[in-house]
Design an enzyme around this catalytic site. Structure first.
Site, PDB file in Angstrom:
ATOM      1  N   ASN A 146      59.927  55.077   6.462  1.00 27.47           N
ATOM      2  CA  ASN A 146      60.021  55.835   5.224  1.00 27.47           C
ATOM      3  C   ASN A 146      60.155  57.325   5.531  1.00 27.47           C
ATOM      4  O   ASN A 146      60.981  58.015   4.945  1.00 27.47           O
ATOM      5  CB  ASN A 146      58.783  55.553   4.366  1.00 27.47           C
ATOM      6  CG  ASN A 146      58.937  55.987   2.948  1.00 27.47           C
ATOM      7  OD1 ASN A 146      59.938  55.710   2.309  1.00 27.47           O
ATOM      8  ND2 ASN A 146      57.929  56.662   2.431  1.00 27.47           N
ATOM      9  N   VAL A 195      67.854  57.311  -1.635  1.00 30.69           N
ATOM     10  CA  VAL A 195      67.010  56.276  -1.030  1.00 30.69           C
ATOM     11  C   VAL A 195      65.593  56.770  -1.331  1.00 30.69           C
ATOM     12  O   VAL A 195      65.064  57.621  -0.624  1.00 30.69           O
ATOM     13  CB  VAL A 195      67.280  56.124   0.478  1.00 30.69           C
ATOM     14  CG1 VAL A 195      66.342  55.096   1.093  1.00 30.69           C
ATOM     15  CG2 VAL A 195      68.745  55.734   0.721  1.00 30.69           C
ATOM     16  N   PRO A 196      64.995  56.272  -2.424  1.00 36.19           N
ATOM     17  CA  PRO A 196      63.857  56.943  -3.054  1.00 36.19           C
ATOM     18  C   PRO A 196      62.511  56.765  -2.362  1.00 36.19           C
ATOM     19  O   PRO A 196      61.598  56.109  -2.872  1.00 36.19           O
ATOM     20  CB  PRO A 196      63.847  56.335  -4.458  1.00 36.19           C
ATOM     21  CG  PRO A 196      64.398  54.959  -4.261  1.00 36.19           C
ATOM     22  CD  PRO A 196      65.437  55.107  -3.182  1.00 36.19           C
ATOM     23  N   CYS A 197      62.357  57.406  -1.234  1.00 31.40           N
ATOM     24  CA  CYS A 197      61.088  57.350  -0.512  1.00 31.40           C
ATOM     25  C   CYS A 197      59.966  58.006  -1.308  1.00 31.40           C
ATOM     26  O   CYS A 197      58.789  57.734  -1.055  1.00 31.40           O
ATOM     27  CB  CYS A 197      61.223  57.965   0.877  1.00 31.40           C
ATOM     28  SG  CYS A 197      62.011  59.574   0.914  1.00 31.40           S
ATOM     29  N   HIS A 198      60.310  58.820  -2.300  1.00 36.26           N
ATOM     30  CA  HIS A 198      59.284  59.443  -3.138  1.00 36.26           C
ATOM     31  C   HIS A 198      58.560  58.418  -4.015  1.00 36.26           C
ATOM     32  O   HIS A 198      57.501  58.708  -4.551  1.00 36.26           O
ATOM     33  CB  HIS A 198      59.892  60.556  -4.006  1.00 36.26           C
ATOM     34  CG  HIS A 198      60.923  60.082  -4.974  1.00 36.26           C
ATOM     35  ND1 HIS A 198      62.239  59.898  -4.615  1.00 36.26           N
ATOM     36  CD2 HIS A 198      60.832  59.745  -6.284  1.00 36.26           C
ATOM     37  CE1 HIS A 198      62.920  59.478  -5.663  1.00 36.26           C
ATOM     38  NE2 HIS A 198      62.085  59.374  -6.697  1.00 36.26           N
TER      39      HIS A 198
END
Length: 172
Positions: A131, A140-143
C-alpha cells in the site's frame, strides 16, 4: 549485460483542492504515477524502483484523464474508475493495488480486510508495505485503508489529505 533504455513519459501538474498533484502518463495515455508535488522525491524514487530510468517531460496529460480528475474533485466519486493505470511492482503489489481499486468510493477497509480480500489474511504487514509503495495515489485509492480500530493510519500524501479525501468521497 543489457542496458535498459529510459522510459519517456509526460508530467503534468494539476491544481486540486488538496494541493498540486503530479500526474505522469505514458505515450498510450495510461497513468504511471500520481502524487502530490510536495512528495515529488518519493514519486521519483518509486518510478525509478518500478521502471528503472525514466525521463519526465512537462506537458499535458490526455484530456480524458484530466477530465476524470477534475470530475472526481468536483464530486463524481466514480470518475476515476475508468482511468487506465499501468504499474510496475511485484505480482503481490499489483494484487494489492487491484484490490485497492475494488474498494468503492466512500468506503474504507482495514489492512486485515484488504489482506483477506486477496486471500492472504496473514500478509497484513506485506499489504501495508505494498500500500505504501503505490505509485498512483487517489486513482489507486490507498487513502481508503484505515487501521483496524478505524483510525487514520499513515498516508504518503499526509494525514490531513487522507482525511480530506475520505470526507470528500463521503459527501459526494
Amino acid at each position: 549485460m543489457t542496458v535498459r533504455q529510459p522510459e519517456h513519459w509526460t508530467l503534468e501538474r494539476i491544481s486540486t483542492p488538496v494541493g498540486t498533484v503530479l500526474l505522469v502518463t505514458d505515450g498510450e495515455g495510461a497513468v504511471r504515477a500520481l502524487d502530490f508535488d510536495d512528495y515529488e522525491p518519493r514519486m521519483l524514487r518509486l518510478l525509478a524502483r518500478h521502471y528503472g530510468p525514466v525521463v519526465l517531460s512537462p506537458g499535458a496529460s490526455p484530456a480524458p484523464v484530466r477530465a476524470a480528475i477534475a470530475a472526481y474533485f468536483a464530486g463524481d466519486r466514480q470518475a476515476l474508475d475508468g482511468i487506465a493505470v499501468r504499474t510496475g511492482g511485484t505480482e503481490f503489489q499489483r494484487q494489492v493495488w487491484a484490490a485497492l481499486r475494488a474498494i468503492p468510493a466512500g468506503e474504507t477497509r482495514s489492512y486485515g480486510q484488504l489482506a483477506a480480500s486477496i486471500d492472504r489474511p496473514k500478509a497484513v504487514r506485506a499489504v501495508g508495505l505494498a500500500n505504501g509503495a503505490n505509485p498512483v495515489g487517489i486513482i489507486v485509492p490507498c487513502h481508503r485503508v484505515i487501521g483496524t480500530n478505524g483510525s487514520l493510519t499513515g498516508y504518503a500524501g499526509g494525514l490531513e489529505r487522507k482525511k480530506w479525501l475520505l470526507a470528500h468521497e463521503a459527501r459526494a
